[in-house]
Structures are given as C-alpha cells and as structure tokens.
Design a protein around this motif. Structure first.
Motif, short mmCIF file in Angstrom:
data_model
loop_
_atom_site.label_atom_id
_atom_site.label_comp_id
_atom_site.label_asym_id
_atom_site.label_seq_id
_atom_site.Cartn_x
_atom_site.Cartn_y
_atom_site.Cartn_z
N THR A 43 -12.14 61.37 8.23
CA THR A 43 -10.76 61.86 8.16
C THR A 43 -9.93 61.02 9.12
OG1 THR A 43 -11.61 64.08 7.77
CG2 THR A 43 -9.30 63.91 8.43
N THR A 44 -8.70 60.73 8.73
CA THR A 44 -7.83 59.97 9.61
C THR A 44 -6.63 60.82 10.02
OG1 THR A 44 -6.65 58.98 7.74
CG2 THR A 44 -8.47 57.73 8.68
N TYR A 55 -3.77 62.64 8.04
CA TYR A 55 -3.12 61.78 7.06
C TYR A 55 -3.72 62.04 5.68
CZ TYR A 55 -1.11 57.91 4.60
OH TYR A 55 -0.41 57.16 3.68
N TYR A 56 -2.85 62.34 4.75
CA TYR A 56 -3.24 62.47 3.35
C TYR A 56 -1.98 62.32 2.51
CZ TYR A 56 -5.44 63.91 -0.94
OH TYR A 56 -5.92 63.92 -2.22
N ASN A 57 -2.00 61.35 1.60
CA ASN A 57 -0.88 61.14 0.70
C ASN A 57 -1.45 61.01 -0.70
OD1 ASN A 57 1.33 60.27 -0.76
ND2 ASN A 57 2.10 58.96 0.86
N GLY A 58 -1.41 62.11 -1.44
CA GLY A 58 -2.01 62.20 -2.77
C GLY A 58 -1.44 61.23 -3.78
N ASN A 62 -5.45 55.29 -2.22
CA ASN A 62 -6.34 55.69 -1.13
C ASN A 62 -5.63 56.76 -0.31
OD1 ASN A 62 -8.41 53.60 -1.64
ND2 ASN A 62 -6.75 52.22 -1.11
N PRO A 63 -5.64 58.00 -0.78
CA PRO A 63 -4.81 59.04 -0.15
C PRO A 63 -5.14 59.34 1.31
CG PRO A 63 -6.26 59.99 -1.82
CD PRO A 63 -6.40 58.50 -1.91
N LYS A 64 -6.36 59.02 1.76
CA LYS A 64 -6.72 59.25 3.16
C LYS A 64 -6.38 58.06 4.04
CE LYS A 64 -10.76 61.23 3.81
NZ LYS A 64 -12.20 61.55 3.71
N GLY A 65 -5.81 56.99 3.45
CA GLY A 65 -5.47 55.80 4.22
C GLY A 65 -6.65 54.93 4.55
N ILE A 66 -7.77 55.15 3.84
CA ILE A 66 -8.98 54.36 4.05
C ILE A 66 -9.64 54.08 2.71
CG2 ILE A 66 -9.49 55.11 6.41
CD1 ILE A 66 -11.42 57.19 5.26
N PHE A 97 -15.21 61.22 12.42
CA PHE A 97 -16.46 61.24 11.67
C PHE A 97 -17.02 62.65 11.57
CE2 PHE A 97 -15.85 57.21 13.82
CZ PHE A 97 -15.90 56.32 12.76
N SER A 98 -16.74 63.47 12.58
CA SER A 98 -17.09 64.88 12.61
C SER A 98 -16.19 65.52 13.66
CB SER A 98 -18.56 65.08 12.98
OG SER A 98 -18.80 64.73 14.33
#
Length: 142
Positions: A43-44, A55-58, A62-66, A97-98
């Motif tokens: 997760t970013t 960060y999430y842009n559906g 790459n909605p997670k920016g990665i 990462f967690s």
C-alpha cells in the motif's frame, strides 16, 4: 501533433517513476520468490499537509501508484511517488508492506513550467540516486 511556433511552453514532461529492486540478504529478488512481494500486498501513502493519505485513484491503470516491471535483472517495483511538496522541493511517499513494516521514499521534485521530474531519491533517509547518474533504479535489501 506539433507545437505552434508562437508558444514557448508547448509540452508537459512528467518523469517521476522510481524503479526499486527488492532483494533479501542472499541477493534473491523478493518479487521472484514464492510467497515473496506482490503489488497486491503493498500500500502506498502520500504525505499531504503533514499527514499520510492512502493513495488510490481508480481511474488510473495503476490505481495504487505502483506496478511491476520485468527486466533481464528480474522484477522491479515501479512506484510513482507523491508530487505534493512537503517542504522546499521534497515529497514523501510511504511504502507499506504490512502494518509494522514500511519504508519512506523521499524525492526532490523539480516543478518548472508544467513539467515535473525527480532529481534525487532517498530511501529511509539514505540518498540512493541523483539526477544523471543512471536510470532511476535503486536496489534495496529487505
């Protein structure tokens, strides 16, 4: 499409992607191992107004920016860091990462005219890349 000769700023260049090769102590690529890293378990967060915002842009590919990139050297994480300036010309992106394992990617971002490009990259406060050294690729032992 071309630029008309009377315009001084016809094009926008956005060059911010950072490629990260994660390896273990034995030099094994963590994206290439069974039960290793995957985009789905990362997760970013972007630092905005001194707070971490997930960060999430559906609307994006790459909605997670990665994403990941396959190369002859293995699989790399490609991250599109925050473009929100935290202070001076620096941005910060948290790579989680967690809940208990995360790292901080800090970039120096040059915003000139309508262009944006990364000129320096720190990973957990260690300078890993400077403009014009090589491609914007770093290796991290995890």
């Amino acid at each position: 499409m071309g630029c008309s000769s009377d315009e001084t700023d016809c094009c926008t260049i956005i060059d911010t992607a950072v490629s990260i090769k994660y390896v273990n102590g034995d030099g094994e690529n963590l994206f290439d191992l069974d039960n290793g890293l995957t985009v789905s378990n990362i997760t970013t967060y972007h630092k905005i107004n001194n707070e971490w915002v997930k960060y999430y842009n559906g609307n994006l590919d790459n909605p997670k920016g990665i994403s990941t990139a396959e190369t002859e050297d293995g699989t790399f994480l490609v991250i599109f860091p925050s473009t929100t300036i935290v202070e001076n010309s620096y941005t910060e992106t948290k790579i989680e990462f967690s809940e208990s394992d995360f790292d901080i990617l800090r970039t120096e971002l040059n915003k000139r005219n309508s262009n944006e490009f990364v000129t320096k990259v720190w990973y957990n406060d260690e300078l890993k890349w400077e403009r014009n050294q090589t491609d914007r690729v770093i290796e991290i032992v995890k």
